[in-house]
Design a protein around this motif. Structure first.
Motif, PDB file in Angstrom:
ATOM      1  N   VAL A  60      -8.348 -23.772  18.942  1.00  0.00           N
ATOM      2  CA  VAL A  60      -8.846 -24.889  19.909  1.00  0.00           C
ATOM      3  C   VAL A  60      -9.740 -25.443  19.643  1.00  0.00           C
ATOM      4  CG1 VAL A  60     -10.573 -23.776  21.149  1.00  0.00           C
ATOM      5  CG2 VAL A  60      -9.339 -21.370  20.332  1.00  0.00           C
ATOM      6  N   GLY A  61     -10.155 -25.680  18.350  1.00  0.00           N
ATOM      7  CA  GLY A  61     -11.314 -26.785  18.731  1.00  0.00           C
ATOM      8  C   GLY A  61      -9.708 -28.265  17.963  1.00  0.00           C
ATOM      9  N   VAL A  64      -8.833 -29.445  21.876  1.00  0.00           N
ATOM     10  CA  VAL A  64      -9.283 -29.687  22.768  1.00  0.00           C
ATOM     11  C   VAL A  64      -9.406 -31.291  22.641  1.00  0.00           C
ATOM     12  CG1 VAL A  64     -11.923 -29.896  23.757  1.00  0.00           C
ATOM     13  CG2 VAL A  64     -10.691 -27.482  22.754  1.00  0.00           C
ATOM     14  N   VAL A  65      -9.731 -31.972  20.676  1.00  0.00           N
ATOM     15  CA  VAL A  65      -9.484 -33.017  20.843  1.00  0.00           C
ATOM     16  C   VAL A  65      -8.475 -34.118  21.074  1.00  0.00           C
ATOM     17  CG1 VAL A  65      -9.848 -34.888  18.883  1.00  0.00           C
ATOM     18  CG2 VAL A  65     -11.380 -32.389  18.594  1.00  0.00           C
ATOM     19  N   LYS A  68      -7.923 -34.067  25.053  1.00  0.00           N
ATOM     20  CA  LYS A  68      -8.456 -34.780  25.405  1.00  0.00           C
ATOM     21  C   LYS A  68      -8.249 -35.981  25.296  1.00  0.00           C
ATOM     22  CE  LYS A  68     -12.950 -35.368  25.581  1.00  0.00           C
ATOM     23  NZ  LYS A  68     -14.230 -35.178  24.945  1.00  0.00           N
ATOM     24  N   THR A 243      -8.150 -16.492  20.380  1.00  0.00           N
ATOM     25  CA  THR A 243      -9.912 -15.453  19.313  1.00  0.00           C
ATOM     26  C   THR A 243     -10.707 -14.854  20.277  1.00  0.00           C
ATOM     27  OG1 THR A 243      -9.430 -18.950  19.519  1.00  0.00           O
ATOM     28  CG2 THR A 243     -10.944 -17.351  18.484  1.00  0.00           C
ATOM     29  N   ILE A 254     -14.118 -17.308  11.351  1.00  0.00           N
ATOM     30  CA  ILE A 254     -15.132 -18.594  12.114  1.00  0.00           C
ATOM     31  C   ILE A 254     -15.431 -19.514  10.463  1.00  0.00           C
ATOM     32  CG2 ILE A 254     -17.696 -17.925  12.437  1.00  0.00           C
ATOM     33  CD1 ILE A 254     -14.919 -20.369  14.674  1.00  0.00           C
ATOM     34  N   LEU A 258     -13.661 -23.222  11.106  1.00  0.00           N
ATOM     35  CA  LEU A 258     -14.814 -24.367  10.978  1.00  0.00           C
ATOM     36  C   LEU A 258     -14.450 -25.705  10.201  1.00  0.00           C
ATOM     37  CD1 LEU A 258     -18.203 -23.061  12.199  1.00  0.00           C
ATOM     38  CD2 LEU A 258     -16.635 -24.286  13.076  1.00  0.00           C
TER      39      LEU A 258
ATOM     40  N   ALA B  54     -18.245 -17.484  18.346  1.00  0.00           N
ATOM     41  CA  ALA B  54     -17.407 -18.089  17.315  1.00  0.00           C
ATOM     42  C   ALA B  54     -16.965 -19.569  18.291  1.00  0.00           C
ATOM     43  CB  ALA B  54     -16.410 -16.992  17.095  1.00  0.00           C
ATOM     44  N   ILE B  55     -16.716 -19.078  19.224  1.00  0.00           N
ATOM     45  CA  ILE B  55     -15.426 -19.744  20.073  1.00  0.00           C
ATOM     46  C   ILE B  55     -16.311 -20.827  20.615  1.00  0.00           C
ATOM     47  CG2 ILE B  55     -15.012 -20.166  22.859  1.00  0.00           C
ATOM     48  CD1 ILE B  55     -13.007 -17.089  22.582  1.00  0.00           C
ATOM     49  N   LEU B  57     -19.003 -22.503  18.798  1.00  0.00           N
ATOM     50  CA  LEU B  57     -19.583 -22.996  17.496  1.00  0.00           C
ATOM     51  C   LEU B  57     -18.157 -24.512  17.341  1.00  0.00           C
ATOM     52  CD1 LEU B  57     -20.434 -20.975  14.680  1.00  0.00           C
ATOM     53  CD2 LEU B  57     -21.859 -22.989  16.203  1.00  0.00           C
ATOM     54  N   ILE B  58     -16.384 -23.437  17.804  1.00  0.00           N
ATOM     55  CA  ILE B  58     -15.609 -24.373  17.421  1.00  0.00           C
ATOM     56  C   ILE B  58     -15.608 -25.529  18.669  1.00  0.00           C
ATOM     57  CG2 ILE B  58     -13.354 -22.792  18.573  1.00  0.00           C
ATOM     58  CD1 ILE B  58     -12.678 -23.717  15.026  1.00  0.00           C
ATOM     59  N   ILE B  59     -15.834 -25.063  20.167  1.00  0.00           N
ATOM     60  CA  ILE B  59     -15.546 -26.053  21.125  1.00  0.00           C
ATOM     61  C   ILE B  59     -17.089 -27.033  21.049  1.00  0.00           C
ATOM     62  CG2 ILE B  59     -15.406 -26.424  23.271  1.00  0.00           C
ATOM     63  CD1 ILE B  59     -14.411 -23.901  24.295  1.00  0.00           C
ATOM     64  N   GLN B  61     -17.945 -27.740  18.024  1.00  0.00           N
ATOM     65  CA  GLN B  61     -17.281 -28.768  17.218  1.00  0.00           C
ATOM     66  C   GLN B  61     -16.272 -30.413  17.523  1.00  0.00           C
ATOM     67  OE1 GLN B  61     -14.997 -27.721  13.757  1.00  0.00           O
ATOM     68  NE2 GLN B  61     -15.913 -28.432  12.534  1.00  0.00           N
ATOM     69  N   ALA B  62     -16.073 -29.517  18.600  1.00  0.00           N
ATOM     70  CA  ALA B  62     -14.999 -30.479  19.159  1.00  0.00           C
ATOM     71  C   ALA B  62     -15.958 -31.754  20.490  1.00  0.00           C
ATOM     72  CB  ALA B  62     -13.219 -29.585  19.622  1.00  0.00           C
ATOM     73  N   VAL B  63     -16.262 -30.904  21.655  1.00  0.00           N
ATOM     74  CA  VAL B  63     -16.167 -31.438  22.554  1.00  0.00           C
ATOM     75  C   VAL B  63     -17.870 -32.044  22.251  1.00  0.00           C
ATOM     76  CG1 VAL B  63     -17.379 -31.392  24.851  1.00  0.00           C
ATOM     77  CG2 VAL B  63     -15.542 -30.387  24.313  1.00  0.00           C
TER      78      VAL B  63
END
Lengths: 308, 81
Positions: A60-61, A64-65, A68, A243, A254, A258, B54-55, B57-59, B61-63
């Motif tokens: 997911v993280g 997103v990066v 974008k 997730t 999680i 991370l 959890a979601i 925290l992970i988003i 980190q990205a946004v």
């Protein structure tokens, strides 16, 4: 380093480096990288159900990066991505339920392993055949795309006759996708493609970009660069849903996600920028070894009897 | 001319990447240090809330970190001009 949620001990350097490599691949190919991340987490002793859920969270993280960055480069078809979200969510839930069913019968590890080997090898075989044929055809017609230019984004595949036949299916309602250069395509085809992608996402873990990206190119007729960006957008939705679904079932660590994402978020930006320097068929040809690596890791762990 | 422009873009991208990498690592240590116990409690007792956190925290980190990086670089460029 001890991760108390999953009860595993994993080196953070291993996680960051794995994340970084998967991040580059994800940004470049528009995949979640679960075919590497899943086996990589399994290889250090994490159970499949945790490996699948945790992998989804880190995806997911990273997506997103990368999405974008691709959006800034004009590589995302938002309309297509939003339409696909419906099929993706339905498919992801079916896949997650299937995993739960297998967990109850105690077959989860072997079934997921064998299914993933078959899927990875099939995708690679098809894509090597197609992209090699397209590159040969391009050489003959001397219409090679040049990297770094708009011409690189104009795409052709030697599977185009099948794609056109699918686009001509008159199953109403018909949808136009101007960003992807598709004049009209049935909404049902879009939903079917996204449902299959979602199903694999929930079942095998990851964003299922290894199956969705090729389907966007070969079934819907989306140019490769746009398929990469749009797939990443789609992966955000499918992986977020996956997730959540896995986390409420207790399958997500999680903290591991991370740590992995510290490397993945940086790698994803590098991968996304790199797509600008390659033409579509070359990206597809370079994609071929990735699922094969995933299959090789699964076969290796099956044969050596390591915890899988 | 084009080469100079390309190398400038690449340099800006690399600086942005370096700042972002530092922030991402800092974010991880902050969570490990301040929220580890709470995360463990949530995972044991409130799985739905744990899933949402959890979601988030992970988003985040990205946004959020990318937004901070962009803002930070804009601020630095503004000062150097």
């Amino acid at each position: 380093m001890h991760f108390p949620i999953s009860g595993t001990d994993i080196s953070p350097t291993y996680l960051v480096l794995t994340g970084f490599l998967i991040g580059i691949m994800g940004g470049f190919f528009g995949v979640g990288g679960s075919f590497i991340a899943g086996p990589a987490l399994r290889a250090v002793g994490m159970d499949w159900n945790f490996a699948v859920g945790t992998d989804l969270a880190h995806i997911v993280g990273k997506s997103v990066v990368a999405a974008k960055r691709h959006r800034a480069l004009g590589n995302v078809d938002l309309r297509l991505g939003l339409l696909m979200a419906f099929g993706t969510i339905g498919g992801a839930e079916c896949g997650a339920q299937l995993i739960q069913m297998l967990k109850r019968t105690g077959n989860v590890n072997s079934v997921v392993s064998y299914v993933s080997i078959v899927i990875y090898v099939s995708i690679s075989t098809f894509m090597i055949w197609e992209s090699w044929r397209t590159l040969r055809l391009q050489k003959r017609t001397k219409s090679k795309g040049r990297g770094g230019s708009a011409a690189a984004k104009r795409d052709e595949t030697s599977f185009m006759h099948v794609t056109r036949a699918i686009q001509n299916l008159q199953l109403k309602p018909m949808i136009a996708l101007p960003t992807s250069g598709v004049a009209a395509i049935s909404l049902w085809v879009i939903l079917a493609v996204s449902f299959v992608g979602g199903l694999f996402s929930g079942f095998l873990g990851g964003g299922a970009g290894y199956i969705r990206m090729p389907m966007l190119v070969y079934v819907l007729g989306v140019p490769t660069h746009l398929a990469v960006g749009t797939d990443l957008f789609e992966i955000i939705i499918s992986a977020s849903y996956g997730t959540f679904s896995h986390a409420v079932k207790g399958n997500v660590d999680i903290l591991v996600a991370l740590v992995m994402n510290t490397g993945a978020a940086v790698g994803a930006q590098i991968g996304a920028i790199a797509t600008q320097y390659f033409a579509g068929p070359k990206i597809r040809l370079a994609f071929v070894p990735l699922p094969l690596i995933g299959a090789a890791i699964v076969i290796y762990t099956l044969m050596t009897g390591h915890k899988l | 001319m084009l080469k100079a422009e390309a190398s400038q873009t690449l340099r800006a991208f690399l600086i942005e990447l370096a700042v972002y990498a530092v922030l991402v690592v800092g974010y991880l240590f902050a969570i490990q240090h301040f929220f580890l116990d709470r995360l463990l409690q949530l995972e044991e007792k409130h799985l739905t809330l744990y899933a949402l956190v959890a979601i988030g925290l992970i988003i985040g980190q990205a946004v959020v970190l990318e937004l901070i990086t962009t803002g930070l670089l804009r601020l630095l460029r503004g000062r150097s001009e």
